[in-house]
Write an enzyme that holds these catalytic residues in place. Sequence first.
Site: not given
Length: 405
Positions: A3, A185-187
């Site tokens: 994201g 680093v996640k969605t």
Amino acid sequence: MPGFELWSDEERKEVNDVLETGVLMRYGFDGPRKGIWKSKQLEEEICKRFGTRYAQLTSSGTSALTTVMNALGIGYGDEIIMPCFTFVASFECVLRVGAIPVLVDVDESLTLNPEAVRKAITSKTKCVMPVHMCGSMADLDALTAICKEHNLILLEDACQSIGASYKGKPLGSIGEAGAFSFDFVKTMTCGEGGAIITNRADIYEKCDSYSDHGHDHKGVDRGADLHPFIGYNYRISELHAAVGLAQIKKVDKVLSIQRKTHQQLKDILSRVPEVSFRIIPDPSGDSCTFLSWFLPTEEITRAVIGELKAQNILAGNFYWFDNNWHYIRKWDHLKHSATLSALHPELKAAVLHHANKNFAASDAVMSRCISTAIGLLWTEEQVKEKGEKMVGIIKKVLQQQGVNA
Ligand SMILES: *Cc1c(COP(=O)(O)O)cnc(C)c1O
């Protein structure tokens, strides 16, 4: 994929709301905060978007998993069955609550092999924890059936698969509870953060207290709260929740970009008959953060990785088999039970046993797998160029190795 690629004025605005009041804490300070409750608001948005009655934010995905394991009563003597391909956080949390991580093989879905789960069940098994790796899902029908049959808890580590679904239901909402990570680093990201989602009021209430020193949050005066049990500080801050509030509105946009690009890249790689793809139990629910594909042998896969590197397009292509964080093969710290403080000798013996088992079935899968991270900012032209270069490299290697000469 992450994201953060869509960082914009929307995130800045939400953070500024908090900076205006200076109330950075999610609880209390009712007057000075002037009606700004970013964490509460984000919890409501999470419930709406991911279809559960309750959501509890925490400081990370790791603390979300640790919190929910406590809320589920998982602890001393309990075994949790989990995959040997995951992020290290999954077993860290199991050890944190004093339970035994029982690592088992994955199959070409890159998640738990239901047959391996069945074989690992003992009288101590309390929970099965699928990890929905790389944007896609485990075979939840099979795992739900196993849990029902043996009266086990199904806990979903959905940290990497925010927005993915299985037969119409969001991942994380299908088991007793699910955990998300909002690390950088996640969605969707909060910078750092995590959440537990569940439909069970008892689990939610325990998570709510546990993540804030056991506070029962029943009164209006924080100082007068009771502490029915011992908890810790795994709270999220208002600044982090504010970022998440802007990011959650972008999840559907992220998904639609990823799905389109994933399909385009998959179509290009499909031109090589020797390339096969990850098994996806419900393809329409794949969040498509990665395209994961297989080559016929480890030797060919290593040669392709080498050539991707030589041609400077390795970035974004992950060979998990050699990765220090994600696969059992390189978890030397776990294999040696390298903890800073002493573990109970029984737990230590169990860790050593389970981490040093034979994972040949998983090696046979992981040694042939490459996952390509799907960028959110790639143009159609760039995807085409990237895909065609990859096809060129694969064909060259296959020819060199005499596969389709
Ligand atoms: C990222 C991740 C976690 C932990 O999340 P953090 O927020 O980084 O603590 C747990 N499990 C999996 C599978 C992850 O990818």
